[in-house]
Design an enzyme around this catalytic site. Structure first.
Site, PDB file in Angstrom:
ATOM      1  CB  ALA A 107      -0.931  -0.006   1.220  1.00  9.60           C
ATOM      2  N   GLY A 157       9.625  -2.055  20.006  1.00  3.43           N
ATOM      3  CA  GLY A 157      11.062  -1.792  19.824  1.00  3.43           C
ATOM      4  C   GLY A 157      11.297  -0.903  18.617  1.00  3.43           C
ATOM      5  CB  ILE A 178       1.370 -11.238  16.550  1.00  2.00           C
ATOM      6  CG1 ILE A 178       2.508 -11.689  17.479  1.00  2.00           C
ATOM      7  CG2 ILE A 178       1.653 -11.568  15.095  1.00  2.00           C
ATOM      8  CD1 ILE A 178       2.536 -13.191  17.702  1.00  2.00           C
ATOM      9  CG  ASP A 179       3.634  -9.016  20.883  1.00  2.00           C
ATOM     10  OD1 ASP A 179       3.347 -10.183  20.562  1.00  2.00           O
ATOM     11  OD2 ASP A 179       4.809  -8.632  21.072  1.00  2.00           O
ATOM     12  NE  ARG A 234      -4.248 -37.130  27.188  1.00  2.00           N
ATOM     13  CZ  ARG A 234      -3.546 -37.597  26.160  1.00  2.00           C
ATOM     14  NH1 ARG A 234      -3.532 -36.948  25.004  1.00  2.00           N
ATOM     15  NH2 ARG A 234      -2.875 -38.714  26.288  1.00  2.00           N
ATOM     16  N   GLY A 266       2.855 -13.219  22.744  1.00  2.00           N
ATOM     17  CA  GLY A 266       2.397 -11.905  23.175  1.00  2.00           C
ATOM     18  C   GLY A 266       3.411 -11.198  24.059  1.00  2.00           C
ATOM     19  CG  HIS A 284       8.438 -18.275  16.379  1.00  2.00           C
ATOM     20  ND1 HIS A 284       8.998 -18.917  17.445  1.00  2.00           N
ATOM     21  CD2 HIS A 284       8.942 -17.015  16.374  1.00  2.00           C
ATOM     22  CE1 HIS A 284       9.834 -18.096  18.066  1.00  2.00           C
ATOM     23  NE2 HIS A 284       9.817 -16.933  17.437  1.00  2.00           N
TER      24      HIS A 284
END
Ligand code: F6P
Length: 324
Positions: free
Chosen positions: A23, A105, A128-129, A164, A172, A254
């Protein structure tokens, strides 16, 4: 006025980064600007890893996860020397503006660079966090949540068949957005997030109570950054209480970051990429380009990172109420 802009991705890759690159490139070239790609993020900026981006070089990438520009986490960029080399590279190449795509970061790096380089800098939130302020959602978050959701739906089949409990660790970093949303959407019995740490004894009691209510299998979602125990610690603790055969651990890791971006991530990336170019044309700098309540908005970079963005902790009660 014509501009020469540079574009990089930094930190963890996130699905939708390619859609954002596409974009930016197409809308900038559409204005008659020149777009240089920088490979491997801030590391590539220091090492002058430039490539010319053309209309055709971003063909066929909107549906691909990862980033065609490649990415990295650069230690050198965090030193005054590395930062100075990066700024000098931008000066010597005659670059007017830099668009960085990444998370926390990357945002901090952009702030530091902005102190010594006079060009325009914008950040597209790609992680993704979902832990950046100034946007309701970050690019890649929706895909990561949906990947984890699909994985849990599959685990449920096994959990129910073998009666189970599955402990599923999701990514995250130190943020609980992924875990909380995935747990709610998957109908998990319990979720452990960094923003509301739960002692493992209490978590075990919750699962025992679920069994007393007639549940024969459970899903426990654990955020990797849960400070009182990650997925492995939780699964081991449960197994110590009443036998390893009843518990299994699945660390998604990942896998959550890979694969084609969802429609939502492609739309967000495309909107924000186009808006970033418009914002540069209007002179914006030092801003995160986000979407809040459906509208593209600019937020000063320091505001985007100075306070930790947290998920709505009240949703834990909703999860408990709907997991009865
Ligand atoms: O910031 C994105 C993220 O995927 C976090 O959720 C995770 O903690 C981290 O990156 C993993 O980093 P790396 O890819 O360097 O192992």
């Amino acid at each position: 006025m014509s501009k020469r802009i540079a574009l990089l991705c930094s930190g963890g890759d996130a699905p939708g980064m390619n859609a954002a690159v596409r974009a930016v490139v197409r809308t900038a070239i559409g204005r008659g600007w020149e777009v240089l790609g920088i490979e491997r993020g801030y590391k590539g900026l220091i090492e002058q890893a430039f490539c010319m981006l053309t209309l055709r070089s971003v063909s066929g990438i909107i549906h691909r996860g990862g980033t065609v520009l490649k990415t990295s986490r650069s230690r050198r960029f965090r030193t005054p020397e590395g930062l100075e080399v990066a700024a000098e590279t931008l000066r010597s190449r005659g670059i007017d503006a830099l668009i960085a795509i990444g998370g926390n970061g990357t945002a901090r790096g952009a702030i530091e660079l902005g102190r010594i380089w006079p060009g325009q800098i914008l950040l597209l939130p790609g992680t993704i966090d979902n832990d950046l302020n100034g946007t309701d959602y970050t690019i890649g978050y929706d895909t990561a949540v949906n990947v984890a959701l699909e994985a849990i739906d599959r685990l449920r089949d096994t959990a129910e068949s073998l009666e189970r409990t599955f402990v599923v660790e999701v990514m995250g970093r130190d943020s609980g957005f992924n875990a909380l949303d995935v747990a709610l959407a998957a109908g998990a019995e319990l979720v452990l997030v960094p923003e509301a740490p739960m002692p493992l004894q209490q978590a075990y009691e919750a699962i025992r109570t679920a069994h007393e209510r007639g549940k024969t299998s459970c899903i426990v979602v654990v955020a990797e950054g849960h400070p009182l125990g990650d997925g492995r610690a939780v699964a081991e603790y449960f197994a110590q209480q009443d036998g390893p055969e009843n518990y299994r651990l699945c660390v998604l890791g990942h896998i959550q970051r890979g694969g084609p971006p969802t429609a939502r991530d492609r739309l967000l990336a495309t909107r924000l990429g186009g808006y970033a170019v418009e914002a540069l044309a209007e002179g914006a700098t030092g801003m995160l380009v986000g979407e809040i309540h459906g509208r593209c908005q600019l937020t000063p970079l320091h505001e985007a990172v100075q306070v930790k963005k947290s998920p709505q902790i009240e949703l834990l009660q909703l999860l408990a109420a709907t997991a009865l």
